[in-house]
Scaffold this motif. Structure first.
Motif, PDB file in Angstrom:
ATOM      1  N   ALA A   1       0.826  -1.208   0.000  1.00  0.00           N
ATOM      2  CA  ALA A   1       0.000   0.000   0.000  1.00  0.00           C
ATOM      3  C   ALA A   1       0.861   1.259   0.000  1.00  0.00           C
ATOM      4  CB  ALA A   1      -0.930  -0.007   1.213  1.00  0.00           C
TER       5      ALA A   1
ATOM      6  N   ALA B   1      -9.519   2.755  -4.005  1.00  0.00           N
ATOM      7  CA  ALA B   1      -9.579   1.329  -4.310  1.00  0.00           C
ATOM      8  C   ALA B   1      -8.245   0.783  -4.793  1.00  0.00           C
ATOM      9  CB  ALA B   1     -10.666   1.067  -5.352  1.00  0.00           C
TER      10      ALA B   1
ATOM     11  N   SER C   1      -6.287  -0.242  -1.789  1.00  0.00           N
ATOM     12  CA  SER C   1      -6.829  -1.487  -1.234  1.00  0.00           C
ATOM     13  C   SER C   1      -6.425  -2.693  -2.075  1.00  0.00           C
ATOM     14  CB  SER C   1      -8.360  -1.394  -1.151  1.00  0.00           C
ATOM     15  OG  SER C   1      -8.748  -0.337  -0.300  1.00  0.00           O
TER      16      SER C   1
ATOM     17  N   ALA D   1      -2.800  -3.473  -1.389  1.00  0.00           N
ATOM     18  CA  ALA D   1      -2.655  -4.122  -0.088  1.00  0.00           C
ATOM     19  C   ALA D   1      -3.062  -5.590  -0.155  1.00  0.00           C
ATOM     20  CB  ALA D   1      -3.496  -3.392   0.950  1.00  0.00           C
ATOM     21  N   LEU D   2      -4.142  -5.893  -0.841  1.00  0.00           N
ATOM     22  CA  LEU D   2      -4.588  -7.279  -0.989  1.00  0.00           C
ATOM     23  C   LEU D   2      -3.532  -8.108  -1.712  1.00  0.00           C
ATOM     24  CD1 LEU D   2      -6.904  -9.356  -0.699  1.00  0.00           C
ATOM     25  CD2 LEU D   2      -7.787  -8.515  -2.872  1.00  0.00           C
TER      26      LEU D   2
ATOM     27  N   TRP E   1      -3.081   5.529   6.761  1.00  0.00           N
ATOM     28  CA  TRP E   1      -3.459   4.185   6.313  1.00  0.00           C
ATOM     29  C   TRP E   1      -2.724   3.124   7.130  1.00  0.00           C
ATOM     30  CZ3 TRP E   1      -1.923  -0.464   4.531  1.00  0.00           C
ATOM     31  CH2 TRP E   1      -2.886  -1.246   3.891  1.00  0.00           C
TER      32      TRP E   1
ATOM     33  N   ARG F   1     -17.469   0.025  -0.048  1.00  0.00           N
ATOM     34  CA  ARG F   1     -16.423  -0.805   0.561  1.00  0.00           C
ATOM     35  C   ARG F   1     -17.035  -1.875   1.455  1.00  0.00           C
ATOM     36  NH1 ARG F   1     -11.014   2.169   2.338  1.00  0.00           N
ATOM     37  NH2 ARG F   1     -11.279   2.666   0.148  1.00  0.00           N
TER      38      ARG F   1
ATOM     39  N   THR G   1      -7.547  -6.023   5.795  1.00  0.00           N
ATOM     40  CA  THR G   1      -6.516  -4.993   5.702  1.00  0.00           C
ATOM     41  C   THR G   1      -6.783  -4.068   4.523  1.00  0.00           C
ATOM     42  OG1 THR G   1      -4.915  -6.520   6.674  1.00  0.00           O
ATOM     43  CG2 THR G   1      -4.038  -4.589   5.556  1.00  0.00           C
ATOM     44  N   ALA G   2      -7.229  -4.624   3.413  1.00  0.00           N
ATOM     45  CA  ALA G   2      -7.533  -3.790   2.248  1.00  0.00           C
ATOM     46  C   ALA G   2      -8.679  -2.834   2.530  1.00  0.00           C
ATOM     47  CB  ALA G   2      -7.872  -4.679   1.052  1.00  0.00           C
ATOM     48  N   ALA G   3      -9.609  -3.215   3.413  1.00  0.00           N
ATOM     49  CA  ALA G   3     -10.772  -2.375   3.693  1.00  0.00           C
ATOM     50  C   ALA G   3     -10.469  -1.249   4.663  1.00  0.00           C
ATOM     51  CB  ALA G   3     -11.919  -3.231   4.233  1.00  0.00           C
TER      52      ALA G   3
END
Length: 380
Positions: free
Chosen positions: A142, A154, A157, A160-161, A227, A239, A297-299
């Protein structure tokens, strides 16, 4: 010459009643009541679920802006039917409080399940996404997206995913001797290697994040730090919908793994003797646990120590390993921490609103020290 002995009155009564067992014989206890009691004996996971529901209602109705129960239902009904809205209150409830509470509950469930899956599989309370580097993988990806590519929303996110999944694959490959899903030697040793590999990779990724922050301008570094701390400030219904769809797929998979995990607690050899494919089950557990941590974590960012805290706390409350209890405990931790961060902390800190990850981190650090002290006492 045969001799006959007269039957005593007790023996006569036993002979007359075929249901009374003879001396020296043991009648088996019916299994039905024991099974029923085992299924209904522990109501504590349901109590945790009720506590999470109550805290959800407190989060939405109370705080810096209070809403009465009739007004809440009127606001929600008007939002769903397109009716007349209450000025100010409708926006605060439907665009701030409610989506924030929904996402907080969902990420708490996801982190709680992820930590419980890792801790149960590896039989180690330190085995959580926070400790073994998965959250750091999401954080590094991220920060790279924010600092290097100027990504927002997005895109961050998604990065990060991707980072969490990539780092998890690397850690698992190292712990298994380079082969995902194969049984490379002793499985307990493989679990220790997974934790050690995760800690080492987390340290390296932490250095990468720090380097990128020193090279970024002040505004970009501030966005990245918000973040990195984990926050629900960016909660939206879009989200929440994506996160709900992901959990609709992952939570049933976690529930399906509960049975094999319970058998794995007997030991790998015993589980293999009972027909469990140990390597395949372990790989599936890792994939599901990593996916749960990654989507959470992405959210909302890496909300620290929720996955680490939820499992041990739930185990102490329920007095047994329980995935549902861990999920509800995770939701309780996030909701309580964010309520404190957004409503109580400003009163104590002259209006400063804390990210939820700061509060959970403050809870997790002393709990980790306490866990280490108690484990040392048990070993002594």
């Amino acid at each position: 010459m045969k001799t006959e002995t007269a039957a005593t009155p007790a023996q006569s009564k036993r002979g007359a009643n075929p249901r009374t067992p003879n001396p020296g014989t043991i009648s088996p206890r019916p299994a039905g009541p024991r099974i029923a009691n085992a299924r209904t004996a522990n109501p504590r996971p349901a109590l945790l679920a009720a506590a999470a529901l109550v805290l959800f209602a407190v989060y939405v109705l109370l705080g810096s802006y209070t809403v009465t129960i009739p007004d809440f239902f009127a606001i929600v009904t008007a939002h769903l039917t397109g009716g007349e809205k209450i000025p100010g209150a409708s926006f605060i409830v439907m665009e701030n409080k409610l989506p924030r509470a929904v996402i907080g509950t969902l990420i708490g469930v996801a982190f709680g399940l992820s930590g419980a899956l890792f801790q149960t599989m590896l039989r180690n309370p330190l085995a959580s996404p926070d400790v073994i580097g998965i959250s750091y993988g999401a954080s590094a990806a991220a920060v790279i997206a924010i600092v290097v590519f100027g990504a927002t929303g997005a895109a961050v996110s998604g990065a990060a995913l991707t980072g969490a999944l990539a780092v998890a694959a690397l850690i698992y490959a190292i712990s298994r001797g380079g082969s995902l899903g194969s049984r490379a030697g002793n499985d307990s040793a493989a679990g220790s290697r997974l934790i050690l590999a995760g800690v080492g990779i987390a340290a390296a990724l932490h250095a990468v994040v720090n380097f990128l922050l020193t090279r970024a301008d002040i505004r970009t570094a501030a966005d990245a730090l918000v973040w990195l701390n984990g926050s629900l400030n960016s909660a939206t219904w879009e989200r929440a919908g994506i996160l709900l769809l992901a959990l609709a797929l992952l939570v049933p998979l976690a529930a399906w793994l509960a049975g094999p995990l319970r058998i794995l607690e007997l030991g790998d050899d015993a589980a293999a003797g009972l027909g469990i494919r140990v390597g395949a089950v372990r790989l599936t557990v890792v994939l599901v646990a990593v996916a749960l941590a990654a989507v959470a974590t992405a959210a909302a960012g890496p909300v620290s120590f929720v996955a680490f805290l939820a499992g041990p706390i739930a185990r102490r409350v329920v007095r047994a390993a329980s995935l549902p209890a861990s999920a509800f405990t995770g939701a309780l931790i996030v909701l309580a921490a964010d309520y404190f961060a957004s409503n109580i902390a400003p009163e104590l800190l002259d209006g400063t609103v804390l990210p939820v990850g700061v509060v959970t981190g403050a809870l997790g650090a002393p709990f980790l020290l306490w866990l280490l002290v108690t484990s040392n006492r048990k070993e002594a």
